[in-house]
Enzyme design. Structure first.
Site, short mmCIF file in Angstrom:
data_model
loop_
_atom_site.label_atom_id
_atom_site.label_comp_id
_atom_site.label_asym_id
_atom_site.label_seq_id
_atom_site.Cartn_x
_atom_site.Cartn_y
_atom_site.Cartn_z
N HIS A 1 0.83 -1.21 0.00
CA HIS A 1 0.00 0.00 0.00
C HIS A 1 0.86 1.25 0.00
CE1 HIS A 1 -3.94 -1.89 1.74
NE2 HIS A 1 -3.42 -2.61 0.77
N TYR B 1 -8.99 4.60 8.37
CA TYR B 1 -9.07 4.87 9.81
C TYR B 1 -10.13 5.95 9.99
CZ TYR B 1 -4.53 2.55 10.55
OH TYR B 1 -3.50 1.64 10.63
N PRO C 1 -3.22 -0.91 19.52
CA PRO C 1 -3.09 -1.42 18.15
C PRO C 1 -3.13 -0.37 17.03
CG PRO C 1 -5.27 -1.92 19.04
CD PRO C 1 -4.46 -1.37 20.17
N LYS D 1 1.91 -1.17 15.24
CA LYS D 1 3.36 -1.15 15.45
C LYS D 1 3.91 -2.38 16.18
CE LYS D 1 4.47 2.60 13.47
NZ LYS D 1 4.65 2.20 12.08
N TYR E 1 4.35 6.08 10.24
CA TYR E 1 3.52 4.95 9.83
C TYR E 1 4.32 3.93 9.01
CZ TYR E 1 -0.78 2.47 8.73
OH TYR E 1 -1.75 1.50 8.65
C1 DHB Z 1 -4.71 -3.72 11.13
C2 DHB Z 1 -4.51 -3.54 12.47
C3 DHB Z 1 -4.15 -2.32 12.94
O1 DHB Z 1 -3.94 -2.14 14.26
C4 DHB Z 1 -3.97 -1.25 12.09
O2 DHB Z 1 -3.61 -0.05 12.59
C5 DHB Z 1 -4.15 -1.43 10.75
C6 DHB Z 1 -4.52 -2.68 10.27
C7 DHB Z 1 -5.10 -5.06 10.63
O3 DHB Z 1 -5.28 -5.96 11.45
O4 DHB Z 1 -5.24 -5.22 9.42
#
Ligand code: DHB
Length: 394
Positions: A75, A203, A295, A299, A387
């Protein structure tokens, strides 16, 4: 009783333990992994799935990226949504780097397969692991397998057994400091049998709570909803989950997630946690055993990979150049990166979630932050740089 002698005893066959064992093998260093769960459990445990640029590079350079290169979804941007309006952050245009969506359990499968092909030793289903003599140069791991006690004697122990593992709790409390923050919300995550209908991750900050649209393959979507930390999963029928996802993710331009059979669902708590230092005597902690990030931003596994990269190099310098210098700086080198990832994960989490503790001031400030992020190139660049992953340092 079975007694084994090796150079590095590793507790835990998650991404950290497996990758460490692989890197050590490439450096000509022997290791044995002990793992409480079965091989199948490790290979099917669903976790996040975003690999930073540097993690992918490391996997390529160490020749475990064949399937990742075939099946991983590269991506070049992500989307940040504010109540149904999306704003793209062009990660690659800004940083020259990309991220790859590839489930953690897929990487675990690849690493297990590679370790076994290289005749690496992974002992699954080893119960009651305990660490001994870690304050000496002759530590050992004791565990039970098939009713037999086994001891793995080694020069170093790598504690890669996660937040609830035995490794960290083997360190005397007086010599470590733990830093922790618990968030007043959690994530309800589902894996759905539905082709992704968006190219990039979304997001979404929404007045009903945060939602995340992600994917695993051309046939599988991964979605998350902000929920209460003590949410009862039984109260979330598939219908209720989809209704809520549509409400939060549906966009003003008519875009909405495609629904499908729910293959798996679960709740993920949110905490930030760091232990300092990450080493005591002959024990070196890596990955979730030493730190947890909330999450948002995915990271966790990337940090684990960075830790074991540093640790493998320190062990190489010890065995091949007879130098302890890198072992001594292991913790401080890792912690610099970890604290920056902590900052970023905390920031992304606070930016996007609705907090029950927020004052009206906090709420206005949060909306201003989202406005700034989606209207300033400098703000987008800061998100993008973090990121895709800060550089790995040795
Ligand atoms: C996923 C999990 C995440 O915490 C995130 O920020 C982006 C993607 C995932 O499980 O695909």
């Amino acid at each position: 009783m079975g007694r084994t002698q090796t150079q590095v005893g590793i507790v835990g066959a998650g991404p950290a333990g497996l990758m460490l064992s692989h890197l050590l093998h490439l450096h000509g260093i022997e290791s044995v992994i002990v793992e409480a769960r079965s091989q199948r459990y490790c290979e099917e445990r669903i976790r996040a799935g975003v690999l930073e640029h540097g993690t992918v590079e490391m996997l390529r350079q160490t020749d475990v990226a064949d399937r990742l290169d075939r099946e991983g979804m590269r991506h070049e941007g992500i989307e940040i949504g504010l109540n149904g309006h999306l704003h793209r952050i062009p990660l690659t245009e800004i940083t020259g780097k990309s991220i790859t969506v590839y489930g953690q359990h897929e990487l675990v499968k690849d690493l297990i397969a590679r370790r076994l092909a290289d005749h690496g030793e992974i002992r699954f289903e080893c119960g009651n692991a305990s660490l001994h003599n870690i304050d000496s140069p002759h530590p050992f791991i004791r565990c039970e397998r098939e009713g037999q006690v086994e001891e793995i004697h080694c020069d170093f122990v790598a504690g890669c057994d996660g937040f609830h593992g035995t490794a960290r709790s083997s360190i005397p409390e007086l010599v470590i400091t733990c830093y922790e923050r618990i968030y007043p919300f959690a994530w309800l995550g589902i894996l759905a049998e539905a082709p992704p209908v968006r190219e990039e991750l979304v997001y979404m900050h929404h007045e009903r709570g945060f939602a995340l649209y992600s994917m695993r393959s051309p046939a599988i979507t991964r979605l998350y909803l902000q929920c209460a930390p003590d949410e009862n999963l039984d109260e979330w029928t598939d219908d209720r989950i989809w209704t809520e996802l549509q409400l939060r993710l549906g966009c003003s331009d008519g875009w909405r997630p495609r629904e499908g059979r729910v293959l798996q669902k679960g709740i993920t708590g949110m905490r930030s946690f760091v232990v300092e230092p990450m080493q005591y005597g002959s024990l070196y902690l890596a990955g979730d055993a030493a730190h947890i990030v909330p999450p948002t931003g995915a990271k966790g596994m990337n940090l684990a990979m960075a830790d074991v990269f540093v640790l493998a190099e320190a062990l190489r310098a010890f065995y091949k150049q007879n130098s302890r210098a890198k072992l001594e700086t292991y913790s401080s080198i890792c912690l610099r990166r970890i604290w920056k990832a902590q900052r970023f994960s905390w920031w992304m989490t606070s930016l996007l979630h609705l907090s029950p503790d927020a004052t009206p001031f906090d709420r206005r400030r949060q909306l201003a932050e989202l406005d700034y992020l989606t209207s300033s190139r400098a703000a987008a660049a800061s998100l993008a740089e973090n990121y895709v992953g800060l550089p790995m340092e040795l």
